[in-house]
Motif scaffolding. Structure first.
Motif, PDB file in Angstrom:
ATOM      1  N   TYR A  34       7.313  14.053   2.145  1.00 24.09           N
ATOM      2  CA  TYR A  34       7.448  12.873   1.289  1.00 24.09           C
ATOM      3  C   TYR A  34       6.404  11.814   1.669  1.00 24.09           C
ATOM      4  O   TYR A  34       5.743  11.908   2.704  1.00 24.09           O
ATOM      5  CB  TYR A  34       8.858  12.290   1.404  1.00 24.09           C
ATOM      6  N   GLY A  35       6.297  10.810   0.805  1.00 22.80           N
ATOM      7  CA  GLY A  35       5.380   9.705   1.045  1.00 22.80           C
ATOM      8  C   GLY A  35       6.088   8.462   1.534  1.00 22.80           C
ATOM      9  O   GLY A  35       7.301   8.446   1.738  1.00 22.80           O
ATOM     10  N   GLY A  36       5.299   7.418   1.711  1.00 23.29           N
ATOM     11  CA  GLY A  36       5.857   6.153   2.175  1.00 23.29           C
ATOM     12  C   GLY A  36       5.060   4.988   1.629  1.00 23.29           C
ATOM     13  O   GLY A  36       4.162   5.157   0.790  1.00 23.29           O
ATOM     14  N   ALA A  37       5.376   3.820   2.115  1.00 25.16           N
ATOM     15  CA  ALA A  37       4.680   2.623   1.657  1.00 25.16           C
ATOM     16  C   ALA A  37       4.781   1.526   2.717  1.00 25.16           C
ATOM     17  O   ALA A  37       5.758   1.453   3.455  1.00 25.16           O
ATOM     18  CB  ALA A  37       5.276   2.127   0.340  1.00 25.16           C
ATOM     19  N   ILE A  38       3.748   0.717   2.766  1.00 22.67           N
ATOM     20  CA  ILE A  38       3.786  -0.509   3.557  1.00 22.67           C
ATOM     21  C   ILE A  38       4.254  -1.607   2.608  1.00 22.67           C
ATOM     22  O   ILE A  38       3.662  -1.806   1.534  1.00 22.67           O
ATOM     23  CB  ILE A  38       2.407  -0.846   4.141  1.00 22.67           C
ATOM     24  N   VAL A  39       5.315  -2.283   2.968  1.00 28.36           N
ATOM     25  CA  VAL A  39       5.944  -3.237   2.047  1.00 28.36           C
ATOM     26  C   VAL A  39       6.238  -4.563   2.740  1.00 28.36           C
ATOM     27  O   VAL A  39       6.273  -4.646   3.975  1.00 28.36           O
ATOM     28  CB  VAL A  39       7.280  -2.671   1.485  1.00 28.36           C
ATOM     29  N   ASN A  40       6.433  -5.590   1.926  1.00 29.59           N
ATOM     30  CA  ASN A  40       7.044  -6.824   2.431  1.00 29.59           C
ATOM     31  C   ASN A  40       8.229  -7.175   1.548  1.00 29.59           C
ATOM     32  O   ASN A  40       8.476  -6.515   0.532  1.00 29.59           O
ATOM     33  CB  ASN A  40       6.032  -7.969   2.542  1.00 29.59           C
ATOM     34  N   GLU A  56       0.841  -1.196   0.000  1.00 33.87           N
ATOM     35  CA  GLU A  56       0.000   0.000   0.000  1.00 33.87           C
ATOM     36  C   GLU A  56       0.880   1.252   0.000  1.00 33.87           C
ATOM     37  O   GLU A  56       1.809   1.351   0.803  1.00 33.87           O
ATOM     38  CB  GLU A  56      -0.897   0.022   1.243  1.00 33.87           C
ATOM     39  N   TYR A  57       0.580   2.168  -0.900  1.00 33.49           N
ATOM     40  CA  TYR A  57       1.264   3.452  -0.893  1.00 33.49           C
ATOM     41  C   TYR A  57       0.557   4.410   0.067  1.00 33.49           C
ATOM     42  O   TYR A  57      -0.680   4.426   0.149  1.00 33.49           O
ATOM     43  CB  TYR A  57       1.298   4.067  -2.295  1.00 33.49           C
ATOM     44  N   VAL A  58       1.342   5.169   0.805  1.00 32.82           N
ATOM     45  CA  VAL A  58       0.807   6.153   1.754  1.00 32.82           C
ATOM     46  C   VAL A  58       1.301   7.526   1.300  1.00 32.82           C
ATOM     47  O   VAL A  58       2.472   7.870   1.490  1.00 32.82           O
ATOM     48  CB  VAL A  58       1.272   5.857   3.195  1.00 32.82           C
TER      49      VAL A  58
END
Length: 211
Positions: free
Chosen positions: A98-104, A88-90
């Motif tokens: 800046y933005g972030g992301a939930i990653v695996n 998911e992009y945040v």
């Protein structure tokens, strides 16, 4: 493992182990980098292909700040750590530009095939000979990986991205092998064509073999 990371999208594909030098000039990414330096934390570079933010990218660590300019722009040296997949992009983070992301982090099998590596390396060097470019690698031949060779095999950005989300070293080497088998004959023919074009208009000593 799943976690949240800050992201710095770029129109490049970064591979694990690769050194990437960046000039950071946008305010949002100057903020991101300063925080990563202060907290000694990595950040993610998701690939941007044809102006589209892609699903996969690479986590990178800042190894060195080469220079900080008067306007706070920076030259930094980073190193690729591991491939991530964005869940998911945040876009909006409180108090952040800046933005972030939930990653695996997909499991990545790095066991290679010595014969296949030798074939790919031979193909890369053959391509370089055709193009008349000289490249050296910082590792011994037997320690090279598909990640080390990918940027030197004449892949397009889209092809580099395809290789990024192959998670077995043998798959990556096969991908490079197929690409080189396709592109080397084409490049060799183009070099022959260039030579023919160069000869056009020159005085040539020709013979019809006494016909």
């Amino acid at each position: 493992m799943t976690n949240f990371i800050s992201i710095f999208p770029l129109s490049v594909v970064v591979y694990p182990g690769e050194q990437l030098n960046l000039h950071v000039f946008e305010p949002r990414y100057k903020q991101l980098i300063m925080e990563c330096i202060a907290e000694n934390k990595p950040f993610g570079i998701p690939a941007v292909v044809e102006k589209k933010l892609m699903e996969y990218g690479t986590l990178v660590q800042i190894e060195k700040v080469e220079k900080i300019y008067d306007n706070k722009e920076m030259d930094i040296v980073t190193r690729g750590l591991s491939v991530f997949r964005v869940l998911e992009y945040v876009g909006d983070i409180p108090d952040k530009l800046y933005g972030g992301a939930i990653v695996n982090y997909p499991e990545n099998n790095e066991s290679g095939n010595a014969r296949l590596l030798k074939e790919v390396l031979h193909g890369v060097r053959e391509l370089h000979a055709i193009l008349q470019v000289h490249k050296t690698f910082k590792k011994e031949d037997t320690r090279l990986t598909a990640y080390d060779l990918a940027h030197h095999a004449g892949l397009s950005l889209e092809e580099e991205y395809e290789l990024l989300h192959l998670f077995f070293e043998s798959q990556r080497l096969e991908y490079l092998k197929r690409h080189l088998h396709k592109v080397i004959p084409m490049m060799a023919e183009m070099e022959k064509l260039k030579e023919r074009v160069k000869l056009n208009g020159h005085f040539r000593n020709l013979s019809a073999d006494d016909l």
